[in-house]
Design an enzyme around this catalytic site. Structure first.
Site, short mmCIF file in Angstrom:
data_model
loop_
_atom_site.label_atom_id
_atom_site.label_comp_id
_atom_site.label_asym_id
_atom_site.label_seq_id
_atom_site.Cartn_x
_atom_site.Cartn_y
_atom_site.Cartn_z
CG ASP A 210 5.86 2.66 1.51
OD1 ASP A 210 5.25 2.89 0.45
OD2 ASP A 210 6.08 1.52 1.95
CD GLU A 271 1.73 4.37 -0.25
OE1 GLU A 271 1.55 3.76 -1.31
OE2 GLU A 271 2.37 3.88 0.70
#
Length: 575
Positions: A210, A271
Site C-alpha cells: 500500500d 501500489e
C-alpha cells in the site's frame, strides 16, 4: 526458484478479495476469512491464478483495515491466524497462490508504537518512529506545513502531551487515525523486515504494498501546493515531496533480497500512483519490486486511440526494465469500471445521489465487458476486483448515514469516497443479503437489483458476465496470451482497436456502426454478434489459425526506456 523470466507472476490473473465485502460466515454482516474459505471453489472455478487479500490484520477499522494496530495478527472481525492458515492451505491445494496486503506507510493510532510515542517526550526514540514536528506560530498552534490529507483537510494532527499541555503535531497523509512512519529510522526498516518474514514463514506468496510511492518524505518537509489536476491519490503531482522520493528504492531492494531467500517466486506488487509508465517502471527494476499496478491504464478513457497509446507505452516501459506490464480496471479505491467507463474523465471522488452526472444503472455493462475482453488478451499479468466478474456497477444511492469512508466525513460530504465500490457482493439470488450473509446483515446496504447479478443466477446463464470471464480466463491460459508480444492491426479504421497476440486476433468496436469481423473462428465475444459483425462497445477474440506470433515475428518493440531524466529526479536505484 524459477529461471528468470518464467516466474508465475509474469502472466498471472490475480483476484482481489476485499474481505469485509466478500463472504460472511459469522452472520455479523461483515465478510471474514471463514466466509472466503467457503467460497474458494467458486474462485477455482473462475480460473484465477492467485488471490490478493485487502487488509485483514488487527485494526480498529477507522479506514477499513488500512489502519493497522498489529501487523502479526488477524483482526477478530475477520477471524484468526488459524482461519488464515486454513484458507492458505485450501488455496494452495487448488493451485491458487495468496498475496496479502501490507500497509507500511502508516499504522493505526492504536499501534503499540504510537501509544508509546504519545507517552514519550519530544525528541525521544519512541517519537522518532513516526513523523512528529513542532508547530508553527508563536505557540506552535499552526501545523508544521501546509500538506493536505488525501482524505481532505490538513495532513497534521496536534497531540496533547502527557502533562496535559498542547504538544507536537504528527503527520498523517491519510486519516488522522493513521500516523505516518518515519522510514528514515532504521528501527522502522528492521521492524518491517521482521513483519515480512512472519508472513513469508506462514507461506504467503507475496505482498501488495500500500502507498508504495510514499514511504519517504523529502527532507525539510517544506510547504507544497498540490496542483488542481493532481489526479487520483495525487498521481499527477510530479513535484510532491511525499511521493516517489529516491531513497524509497533502497527499502524495496532490501525487501526483494529477503523474498529471494524463500522458494516459490514470492512477489512484491507496488501500489504506486505516479504520473507516467516510465516513472512507475522505476519501482519494478531488477532487484526491486516485481509488479506495479498500471493506474495509467485503469484511468484511460473509453477511446481506441487513448487505449492504444497507453498499452503501447506500457509494453515499452515495463519490459524495458525486465518487468511484466500489469493491467487493472477496478479495485477498492475507484469507481467500478461498469459505471466509470460511462462517465466524464477525472470524476474520481466517488459518486452519489448529488453527483453532477450519474450513469443509468447497467448502461456501462457492454463497455465493461468489452474492456475486460481487451485486457485479458494483453501480454503480462492482470488483476480483477471481486464482483467485476458479475458485472457489478458502482452503488450510487447509499444513504449518507450509512457511508463509512473517512473521505465522506472529512470533506463534510463533498466527496463521496469509495463506499460505492465496496458494497458486499451477491452470491445467491433468493438468499438473505443475496447469500453474502445467512443473517441478512450487510455492513453497507445492497441494492435490490443485485439479485440479478448473483453468482448462482449468472452461473446458469451462458450469456452472463460471469461465464464470459470464465471463458476468457480459460482461453487466455490455453493460448498463453500472458507470455507473448502484441502486434497492432492498423487497417480497420479509427473507431477500432485491434491486435494480434499469438494465434488470436482481438477486435474492439468503439464506433456507432456494426463492424465486419476478420475471417476465423470466434473464440469469445463480449456481446452477441450479428452475422459475424461486431456491434458498438463490443470486443471479440478470433482464432486466425495462423502461425503463433512471438518476438521473432515483430510486435510492440521492447526497447530500453530512456530513463536519464527520470533517474535525475528519482535517483538511480542501482543495487
Amino acid at each position: 526458484m524459477s529461471a528468470a523470466g518464467s516466474e508465475w507472476w509474469r502472466e498471472a490473473v490475480i483476484y482481489q478479495i476485499y474481505p469485509r465485502s466478500f463472504a460472511d460466515a459469522s452472520g455479523d454482516g461483515v465478510g471474514d476469512l471463514a466466509g472466503a474459505l467457503r467460497r474458494i471453489d467458486d474462485l477455482a472455478d473462475l480460473g484465477i491464478d492467485a488471490v490478493w487479500f485487502s487488509p485483514f490484520m488487527r485494526s480498529p477499522q477507522h479506514d477499513a483495515g488500512y489502519d493497522v494496530a498489529d501487523y502479526r495478527d488477524i483482526d477478530p472481525l475477520f477471524g484468526t491466524l488459524a482461519d488464515f492458515d486454513a484458507f492458505l492451505a485450501a488455496a494452495h491445494a487448488r493451485g491458487i497462490r495468496v498475496i496479502v496486503d501490507l500497509v507500511p506507510n502508516h499504522s493505526s493510532v492504536e499501534h503499540a508504537w504510537f501509544r508509546e510515542a504519545l507517552a514519550a517526550a519530544p525528541g525521544s526514540p519512541e517519537r522518532d518512529r513516526y513523523l512528529f514536528q513542532d508547530g508553527r506560530g508563536a505557540h506552535g498552534e499552526l501545523p508544521p506545513n501546509n500538506w493536505e490529507s488525501e482524505f481532505g483537510g490538513s495532513a497534521w494532527e496536534r497531540i496533547e502531551e502527557p502533562d496535559g499541555t498542547p504538544g507536537q503535531w504528527y503527520l498523517h497523509l491519510f486519516d488522522s487515525s493513521q500516523p505516518d512512519f518515519n522510514w528514515r529510522n532504521p528501527v522502522v526498516r528492521e521492524e518491517f523486515l521482521s513483519i515480512l518474514r512472519f508472513w513469508l514463514d506462514r507461506g504467503v506468496d507475496g505482498f501488495r504494498v500500500d502507498v508504495a510511492h510514499g514511504l519517504i518524505k523529502k527532507e525539510g518537509m517544506a510547504d507544497h501546493q498540490k496542483p488542481e489536476n493532481a489526479g487520483p491519490m495525487g498521481s499527477r503531482d510530479d513535484l510532491s515531496p511525499y511521493r516517489g522520493q529516491p531513497e524509497v528504492h533502497e527499502i524495496y531492494r532490501e525487501w526483494h533480497d529477503l523474498l529471494a531467500t524463500y522458494d516459490g517466486d514470492r512477489v512484491l506488487c507496488a501500489e504506486a500512483w505516479l504520473p507516467t509508465s516510465d516513472k512507475t517502471a522505476l519501482w519494478v527494476r531488477s532487484g526491486e519490486m516485481h509488479q506495479a499496478f498500471n493506474f495509467a491504464y485503469l484511468m484511460t478513457a473509453w477511446d481506441p486511440a487513448a487505449l492504444r497509446e497507453v498499452i503501447t507505452d506500457s509494453l515499452r516501459a515495463y519490459p524495458a526494465v525486465g518487468a511484466p506490464a500489469t493491467w487493472v480496471l477496478s479495485n477498492h479505491d475507484v469507481i467500478r469500471h461498469a459505471t466509470r467507463l460511462m462517465m466524464p474523465p477525472d470524476q474520481d471522488d466517488g459518486i452519489g445521489p448529488r453527483s453532477p452526472f450519474i450513469p443509468a444503472e447497467g448502461s456501462g455493462l457492454a463497455r465493461a465487458r468489452a474492456a475486460t475482453t481487451i485486457m485479458l488478451a494483453l501480454p503480462g499479468s492482470a488483476y480483477l476486483y471481486q464482483g467485476e466478474e458479475l458485472g457489478l456497477p458502482e452503488v450510487v444511492d447509499i444513504p449518507d448515514a450509512d457511508r463509512q469512508d473517512p473521505t465522506f466525513a472529512r470533506t463534510a460530504g463533498r466527496r463521496y469516497g469509495r463506499d460505492g465500490c465496496r458494497v458486499p457482493i451477491p452470491w445467491e439470488a433468493d438468499a438473505p443479503a443475496c447469500g453474502f450473509s445467512a443473517s441478512g446483515e450487510s455492513w453497507l446496504p445492497q441494492p435490490a437489483s443485485w439479485a440479478a447479478h448473483a453468482r448462482d443466477a449468472e452461473r446458469a446463464d451462458p450469456r452472463s458476465t460471469l461465464n464470459l470471464y470464465r471463458r476468457l480466463l480459460a482461453e487466455r491460459r490455453e493460448h498463453r496470451l500472458g507470455r507473448s508480444v502484441l502486434v497492432w492491426v492498423d487497417d480497420m479504421g479509427d473507431d477500432v482497436l485491434a491486435f494480434h497476440n499469438r494465434d488470436v486476433t482481438v477486435v474492439a468496436n468503439f464506433g456507432a456502426e456494426p463492424l465486419p469481423l476478420p475471417s476465423g473462428t470466434v473464440i469469445a465475444a463480449s456481446g452477441p454478434l450479428v452475422d459475424h459483425h461486431l456491434p458498438t462497445d463490443t470486443a471479440a477474440w478470433i482464432d486466425t489459425g495462423g502461425v503463433p506470433i512471438g518476438p521473432e515475428t515483430g510486435g510492440v518493440p521492447i526497447v530500453r526506456a530512456d530513463l536519464e531524466d527520470l533517474l535525475e529526479h528519482y535517483g538511480d536505484g542501482a543495487a
